[in-house]
Each structure stands twice: as C-alpha cells, then as structure tokens.
Write an enzyme that holds these catalytic residues in place. Structure first.
Site, PDB file in Angstrom:
ATOM      1  N   THR A 653       2.925  -1.773 -10.310  1.00 42.90           N
ATOM      2  CA  THR A 653       3.335  -3.043 -11.187  1.00 42.90           C
ATOM      3  C   THR A 653       4.054  -3.938 -10.032  1.00 42.90           C
ATOM      4  O   THR A 653       4.422  -3.585  -8.908  1.00 42.90           O
ATOM      5  CB  THR A 653       4.517  -2.568 -12.067  1.00 42.90           C
ATOM      6  OG1 THR A 653       5.936  -2.266 -11.568  1.00 42.90           O
ATOM      7  CG2 THR A 653       4.240  -1.562 -12.977  1.00 42.90           C
ATOM      8  N   GLU A 704       2.528   0.097   2.385  1.00 43.62           N
ATOM      9  CA  GLU A 704       1.633  -0.621   3.262  1.00 43.62           C
ATOM     10  C   GLU A 704       1.276  -1.790   2.480  1.00 43.62           C
ATOM     11  O   GLU A 704       0.984  -2.898   3.159  1.00 43.62           O
ATOM     12  CB  GLU A 704       0.779   0.365   3.716  1.00 43.62           C
ATOM     13  CG  GLU A 704      -0.450  -0.316   4.449  1.00 43.62           C
ATOM     14  CD  GLU A 704       0.202  -0.505   6.120  1.00 43.62           C
ATOM     15  OE1 GLU A 704       0.535  -1.484   6.275  1.00 43.62           O
ATOM     16  OE2 GLU A 704       0.283   0.608   6.829  1.00 43.62           O
ATOM     17  N   LYS A 780       7.191 -11.175   1.683  1.00 39.56           N
ATOM     18  CA  LYS A 780       6.433 -10.722   2.741  1.00 39.56           C
ATOM     19  C   LYS A 780       7.072 -10.836   4.194  1.00 39.56           C
ATOM     20  O   LYS A 780       7.236  -9.862   4.874  1.00 39.56           O
ATOM     21  CB  LYS A 780       5.017 -10.964   2.806  1.00 39.56           C
ATOM     22  CG  LYS A 780       4.351 -10.448   1.466  1.00 39.56           C
ATOM     23  CD  LYS A 780       2.817 -11.163   1.512  1.00 39.56           C
ATOM     24  CE  LYS A 780       2.356 -10.808   0.235  1.00 39.56           C
ATOM     25  NZ  LYS A 780       0.799 -11.399   0.087  1.00 39.56           N
TER      26      LYS A 780
END
Length: 920
Positions: A653, A704, A780
């Site tokens: 999710t 990852e 990120k």
C-alpha cells in the site's frame, strides 16, 4: 498338554488346482475349542456353568444347543497324532502380509487383497487378516449387551450375520459360497447359544468373551481363502489358536511362547504344506489351550510373531496410509512420509503415541532383523515406510538425524522437591514404590543432578491417586521439612523428538529449543537418555500443537520457507501475487525457497489460510472465502503460525497507518518488505527508532522498491557506504511519471496534451497532481538522504511543484485536467528558453551530502548529458562519491509501472531468503 482336536476333513492339505473343498477345524475343531473353553469355565466360574446347564430353555432346545456345541466331530484326530508330511521351511522364501479390518472391509476390498497376495512373487506367502471393519467392536458389543441382559444383542448378532452373508454373496459363488454360508450359519447358531447363556448368567469371563470375539477373524480368513482359491492357487487357512501360544503377563498384555508356538506351527504345516497360507490375526490360545486374544493391535502382533517363526524375508502391514508420517498429519499438515525408520525409532514413536505400530509388534522381528514395511492398500504404487535394523543415512545432515515427532496429551507433571532428598539412598525407590502401589503409569522421569528434586509425568486421570499416595508416604518428611513440596502441574503434554542418529550429531537440542523459543513455548521439564534416541519435553497442553508445528517446521521444512502476508492486493500487490504464482515452483525446485502466502488483506476484506493460499485461485477465494478486514487479526494469524520458521509481511500500500505498524511487527520477529515510502520519509524520530530496532535484531526490513521501483538504488548506495566510499552527491530523475512527461514534452506538443497522454497510459496517479506536486520525489530524496547519514525531515526539502497555484484548489482531477491547457503557454515559454540554450527540461531530486541539503526542482541539462538521453518512463540516478568523483556511478532503467515495482519487491523477498540461508 491337551490335544487340539481337528476334523479329519481339515483343509490342512493345501488346495490343489483341482479345487478341493475348503475346510477347517472350524467345522469340528472349533467345537472342540469350545469344549476346552467350557471345561475351563466350569472350574473358573461355577455360576456361569450352572446358568448354561439350568437355563430355562425348552428341554429339546437346550439339548440341541449342547449337542451342537459340545459333541466332538467323528473322526477327529489330535495334532500330536498327525503324521508328518512335510517339514516347515524357514527363511527368505517367506513373505508375510497383514491386512487390517479396513483392508477387509468389503467384498471389493477382499478381492483387492487377494490380488495383492497373488501378485506377490515370493515363493511362499503367509497372510494374516483381521476381522472385517467394525466387526470386532460389534462382537465385543454382543458380549457386553448379553451380560447386561440387553435383548438387543440378538439384533447385533443378526447384523454381524447379514454383513458376512452379504459380503460372501458378492465375493463367492457356487459350492464355495454354500460351504461358507453353511459354516457361518453353524457358527451363528453356536454363538446364539453362548450369548443366551451369558445373558442368563449376567456375566461372561474373559476367555468366553475372547472366544466369541475371535469369530470375526475366522470368517474373514475363510472368505479370503475362497477368494484366492478361485484363481486356482493352492491355499490353506489357519486358525492361529491352534498355533500361537501366549501367556497372560498383566492387564491387557500377553507374552508369546515362541518355542511352543514354533512346535505347533511345524505340526500344523506338516498337515498343510501349502505355499500360500491365510492365518487369523488377533487370536491365540493359552498353554491350557483356552482361547484368548493378543489384545490391542493384536493382528499386527500376530504377523510379527509368525514372521519371526518362519524367519520371513519381510513383514508387510497393509493399512490406509502411505506409510509412517514424520508427525501427526492431523496436527501438522506438512508432515512427510518417512522412507525408513530404525526399530528403535519406531519403538520410541509408538511409545509416545504415534500411530505407527504397537511397541510389542517390533519385538519379534528384531531378533532376526526382519524388516516391517507399512504400505497403503489404496495406493499400492507408494513404496511405504520400511522399519529395519539400521536404515542407510542418505545425507548425514542435522535434519536427517531427527526422524519424527510424537506427542502425548492429558498428562500431569508431579514434582517432588526438598533439600532432604540429596544424597539419601532409597528416596527414588520410595517415590516410585508409592506410584507403583496405586498402579499408575510413569511416562517420563527427570531428576536434577543435585538430587534436590524429581519430577515425572503420569496420565492426568491417575495423578490424584499418585499425589495422595506420595503425601501419605512422605507425611513425616513433609512435616519435618526434609521435603518442601509434592507439587502437581495439570494439563501437560509431552513432545518427543525421535532420531537414531541424534546421539552423534551436535546441535540437535540447540536447534530444537531455538525453534520452541521463537514460538514462545515454555518448557517445563526435559528428559534425554544417554542413547539419545529421543529428547522428551513436557509443556503446557495448550502449547502442544504449536510446539509440534514449530519443531517440525524447523527440521523438516526448508530454512527458507517463508510465511508471507500480502497487504494491499491493488495494482502492485496483484502483480506481485501473479509473479509469485508463476515463479514459486521454480524457486522451490532450484533454490529450495518455499514461499507460502498465508494471507491477503485489502482495505475491506482479507483472506487467511493455515497452510498457504492457492495462488491460482486467490482472486476467486478473496471474493468467496474472505472475511472483514482486520489488520490486527491478520498480523496475529501470521505471527502465531509457528508452523513455518520465517514470517514476512509485504506492505504493497501507500498507507501511512499501515506503515506506522512496522516497528511493532519487527519487534514480534516478523520481517517487513515494502515499496511504501511513508515510514522511511516520515518523522525522523520514528525512522531512527525503526532502523535502530532493525540493526539490533535479526529481523529484516527491506525497502528497495521505495526508490527506483525495481532498480538497485538502495542496495547500490548501501554497497558504496559499507565498502568505505564517501557519498558526495546523489542526483537523479526519480519519478517515472515525470520522466515520461518531460521526455515527451518537445516539439509542438503542449504540456497538457503530454499529461493527458501519460494519464491515459496509466503512468500517473488517478489525480495527476499527486505526481506533479513533487512530493513523491521529495520522499525519495529524503530516503536517500537518510541512507547517506543526513538527518533531514521532509519539511527541510524545498520542492518546486508543477501544479500551478490556481489549480491546487480544483475539487477533482477532471476539473484540473480541463483547466490545465490554460497554462500551456507558460510551459511552452520555459521549454523554448531551455531549447535556445541547447538544453532540455528534467524534473530532478538532489541530495547534496557535503552541504547536508536536499532539493527537488525543474532543471535544464545539455543535450549530451545522461539525463537528457532518457526515453519512456526511465529513471536515472547518478552517485558522485570519493571513488566516482570524475565519472559518477549511474543506474538507469524503468522506474515506474506495476511489473517493475512488484519485481523490486520480489527481489527483496529473495534477498531475505538468501539472508536466511538460501543458496546464492
């Protein structure tokens, strides 16, 4: 010794291919057997004999019954008088088969038994049979009803008669059927007379009961003999009461008299030198020639005794399972069939309750090293399990040394403790003498080396007597304080770990207790003999199945068996499930990685499984077998399933609330794998707490796919840091969506057209503003910054949003898309400025480790720059480090899409497997 009388029409002579009549002492010897039984009973129970003699039956009926039961058959001769015709051969030419009640349950099954016997290429065959299925219970019921003066015994006897008559009519025909039914009628008539006498007396002694019950074996042996005779095969059938001699040795126990039994078998064979012999199981005689039985599992015992008497090559016991399981398959669905067991291993398993063989069945064959093979009559292609002297060790590893697990429930643990026990001779004798006096069965004993305490396990039903006896025996010692307590711990079970080679293999106990510890099992007592055939553990009964599953999985499942829970069966989760389905068999075959999806949880429903969801039908099952979603229950289902050695939750999710549970899951020993960026880009203190726990435990946390989907971004960064490189700068195009948009925003195309195209192709979120806002790229950047050692919060990252301020308030994606063209001129102007400088626009994230900053912005790059060379939705990340300062290390490839993202998650699952021991 009294003579065993047999009729002169005894079937003793083997059947010839001409099909001589099938006869047996049942026609006459059975009457003489009753005479012996009757004479014995007259001396043992005068009331019963008197009842039979004086029962108020019509005189003619009474006389007929006695005449039928007691009159010897004309021409009967004794076994001792029989002239020897042939010596009994012994050795490997004999194979012994035993068929239980299930195997003999119907006419069709008896026919199958006959086929198996006929297909056996052995030179000589001896077949031991039980009564038809349920018949022995029915016969005992007859006796019980009769002595309880319950008239319904007559109806039960009629059921017995009908069962055998119906079976015989289906199986036999002609003279064979007529002979069998004639004998059956005679036997039923005799039984009615006996049961009537029992009914009148209100009592039946054991030998009368044994005589009645043994008829089931006589009838099944006769029917099988006729069935084999139909093929033209020479055949005799044996009433083993004429051959097997046993001595009562205790409650429900008998000891075979091997010497006398061997003599009688040789004499029997001298009259019946057939190559195929059908013998009755379960029944035997005492030295006084009184009918008796071999008690529990008597037919198996019969086969083992007879096998030892003829020194057979092998004893095959046919049943309804493929062999001996490594654990009770009702408790451990992953239990496997064992190819071999040693006699000692089988003995230990039987003692501790495994449904293998009764321990006494093994004794007769051990002396001559005769293998016992357990096979399935319903699956004759299965080789079964061979029980023999010393099975070959296939590989000698730790797991091969543990053969099986067995459990005993409903036990109590008795603990006798006190400082006055140490060094005092006779204390143990006094303890167990008191236990013996009340007739209790001690199953396990454990004593502290300091002699301060002794504990032992007894059946729960016997512990009250044991406790009272010990308190009475040690009343003075308890009062004086020499003993501190006699303690009873109720509701216990025993888990036994069995293996012949455990003694020579270090680490077995450590592995076992490690498995129990990980399953949160508390051990209450331990016992292990110096032979180390078994390790016996006492634990709470409520923990027994969980402990059994945990121990079995540790030794019998792959170390890389993973119980997987999938949260979020959306686009990425659905794709991952399909990838697992396609690859699971290959991974198990080639790498011994066994992946079991134990549950799938969506936002509304969830699917749970104890052994693994069938991935070929997971969508259908999620619709038809699902229950309301409950994340706590879902996690509990996975964490409490100690059947599998390793557990992993895969969060597919993008939910913040799901990510907030990672810490608790890791603390429970559940590995976590996710593409969800919320945990690693959330509040810094939570992130640091999560990573600290990860580093302090052996529980793994892999993410990852949070950056670059399936690209090795995180692993590359870690590899650089772990090898001592210093990160200076990380710069990249991290969004596949924005990469696609700016790779295609060229020429005369408008910005709004390219965004609409990306949305239609599925590259954007349902609302493109979620991508264009730059927040995803910022997350990120934060993840990479923190991996590089920077303590940044999301709020520390300046982000250029590509959503015009005027469009942020749009109430829907449709409204946004309708208004977006009004800003195309602004975008066209910015593109032209870049083109004029020979550059292209790219949306990038930057981690400047040197200045400890991060940012997300739209930048212009020269056309020869690697970032300008992208196509499609590719990502590209450049690592500038001390080693890669002049020429950055570049990772490039697809960075968006369900397939590559799910592939990245799948790679993390395989990485976890390698950490757990999978081959590289």
């Amino acid at each position: 010794m009294r003579s065993l009388t047999v009729a002169s029409r005894h079937p003793g002579a083997a059947f010839s291919t001409r099909r001589r009549p099938l006869l047996h002492p049942a026609a006459a010897g059975r009457d003489s057997t009753f005479q012996r039984c009757w004479r014995w009973e007259k001396t043992q129970d005068s009331s019963f004999g008197s009842s039979l003699r004086t029962s108020r039956l019509p005189r003619t009926v009474h006389g007929d019954i006695l005449k039928n039961l007691l009159a010897p058959t004309a021409g009967a001769v004794s076994v001792e008088q029989a002239e020897a015709i042939a010596d009994l051969p012994k050795g490997d030419m004999w194979s012994v088969h035993k068929f239980g009640g299930t195997c003999m349950g119907t006419s069709e099954r008896i026919h199958n038994v006959a086929d198996i016997v006929l297909r056996d290429p052995s030179e000589r065959k001896l077949v031991v049979v039980s009564a038809m299925s349920k018949v022995t219970d029915m016969m005992y019921n007859l006796v019980n009803k009769a002595q309880s003066r319950d008239d319904s015994y007559i109806a039960v006897l009629d059921e017995v008669f009908d069962k055998h008559m119906t079976t015989a009519k289906d199986l036999l025909a002609g003279e064979d059927l007529a002979r069998f039914l004639s004998q059956l009628h005679a036997d039923i008539s005799n039984l009615k007379a006996m049961l009537r006498a029992i009914y009148i007396a209100g009592h039946a002694t054991e030998s009368f009961s044994d005589f009645v019950v043994g008829h089931g074996e006589l009838w099944s042996a006769q029917m099988l003999s006729y069935a084999i005779q139909k093929s033209g095969t020479p055949c005799s059938w044996m009433d083993t009461r004429e051959v097997l001699v046993v001595n009562p040795s205790g409650a429900n126990q008998v000891d075979p008299d091997y010497l006398e039994s061997e003599k009688r078998l040789e004499k029997w064979f001298s009259r019946c030198p057939a190559e195929t012999i059908i013998a009755t199981g379960f029944i035997a005689s005492t030295p006084e020639n009184i009918p008796t039985t071999l008690k529990r599992d008597g037919s198996d015992f019969s086969a083992a005794i007879i096998g030892s008497l003829v020194k057979a090559r092998q004893v095959t016991i046919w049943t309804d399972v493929d062999g001996v399981f490594s654990a009770d398959p009702r408790k451990v669905s992953e239990a496997v069939i064992l190819s071999t067991l040693s006699y000692q291993e089988a003995w230990e398993m039987s003692y501790f309750g495994a449904n293998v063989l009764h321990p006494r069945t093994i004794i007769p064959v051990m002396k001559y090293n005769i293998p016992i093979v357990i096979r399935n009559i319903f699956n004759t292609s299965a080789p079964g399990t061979m029980i023999c002297q010393q099975p070959a060790n296939e590989n000698g590893d730790l797991e091969a040394c543990v053969k099986a697990f067995a459990t005993i429930d409903k036990l109590a643990l008795v603990n006798v403790e006190g400082t006055g026990m140490a060094g005092v001779p006779g204390t143990a004798n006094a303890i167990f003498g008191a236990v013996k006096d009340v007739g209790a069965n001690v199953i396990m004993i454990s004593q502290a080396s300091s002699e301060h305490s002794v504990c032992f396990a007894v059946p729960e039903k016997e512990v009250a007597l044991v406790s009272a006896a010990l308190h009475a025996r040690f009343r003075e010692a308890l009062a004086a304080g020499r003993l501190s307590k006699v303690e009873v711990i109720h509701n216990c079970s025993i888990l036994a770990t069995v293996g012949l080679r455990m003694a020579s293999t270090p680490g077995v106990s450590a592995t076992l207790f490690d498995a129990l510890a990980k399953a949160n099992i508390n051990v209450r007592a331990i016992a292990q003999g110096c032979s180390e055939y078994n390790i016996t553990i006492v634990l709470k009964q409520e923990d027994c199945v969980r402990a059994l599953r945990a121990a079995h999985s540790r030794f019998f499942l792959s170390k890389t068996t993973l119980a997987v829970g999938i949260i979020g069966p959306g686009l990425i989760g659905r794709t991952l499930l399909n990838q697992l389905k396609d690859q699971a068999a290959v991974l198990k075959e080639n790498m011994n990685i066994d992946l079991r999806v134990m549950g799938i949880a969506g936002s509304r429903t969830m699917l749970l499984s104890d052994i693994g969801v069938d991935l070929t039908q997971w969508k259908e099952k999620l619709q038809t077998e699902a229950e309301p979603a409950n994340l706590d229950k879902f996690v509990h289902h996975l964490s409490e399933n100690h059947f599998f050695p390793n557990r992993v939750l895969v969060d597919c999710t993008a939910d913040t609330s799901v990510a907030s549970h990672y810490y608790d899951w890791l603390k429970k020993g559940i590995h976590v794998i996710t593409p969800n960026k919320k945990a690693n880009s959330g509040p810094l203190d939570r992130y640091l707490k999560l990573r600290t726990l990860q580093r302090a435990s052996y529980t793994h946390y892999f993410y990852e796919a949070t950056v670059g989907a399936g690209l090795p971004i995180i692993s590359t960064l870690r590899g650089l840091l772990e090898t001592g490189d210093k990160i200076l700068r990380i710069e990249g195009i991290f969004s596949g969506t924005l990469s696609y948009i700016f790779n295609n925003f060229e020429g005369a195309r408008t910005f709004s057209d390219v965004v609409a195209e990306a949305k239609k192709a599925g590259y954007t979120e349902p609302d493109p503003r979620d991508d264009l806002s730059g927040t995803d790229v910022a997350r990120k950047v934060i993840i990479l910054a923190r991996e590089s050692g920077l303590g940044l919060e999301l709020s520390d990252i300046p982000v250029r949003s590509l959503v015009p301020e005027a469009l942020k308030s749009c109430t829907s994606a449709d409204e946004y898309m309708q208004k977006l063209p009004s800003f195309d001129e602004d975008w066209a102007r910015e593109r032209k400025n870049a083109e004029a400088a020979g550059e292209v626009l790219r949306y990038v994230g930057v981690v400047d480790v040197v200045s400890k900053k991060g940012q997300v912005e739209l930048r212009a790059y020269k056309r020869d720059h690697p970032f300008a060379q992208l196509s499609g939705s590719d990502n590209i990340i450049a690592f500038t480090t001390s080693r890669y300062k002049d020429q950055p290390l570049i990772v490039r490839g697809p960075g968006a899409g369900a397939e590559v993202t799910a592939g990245g998650v799948f790679c993390d699952i395989l990485r976890l497997s390698s950490y757990l021991g999978a081959p590289s």
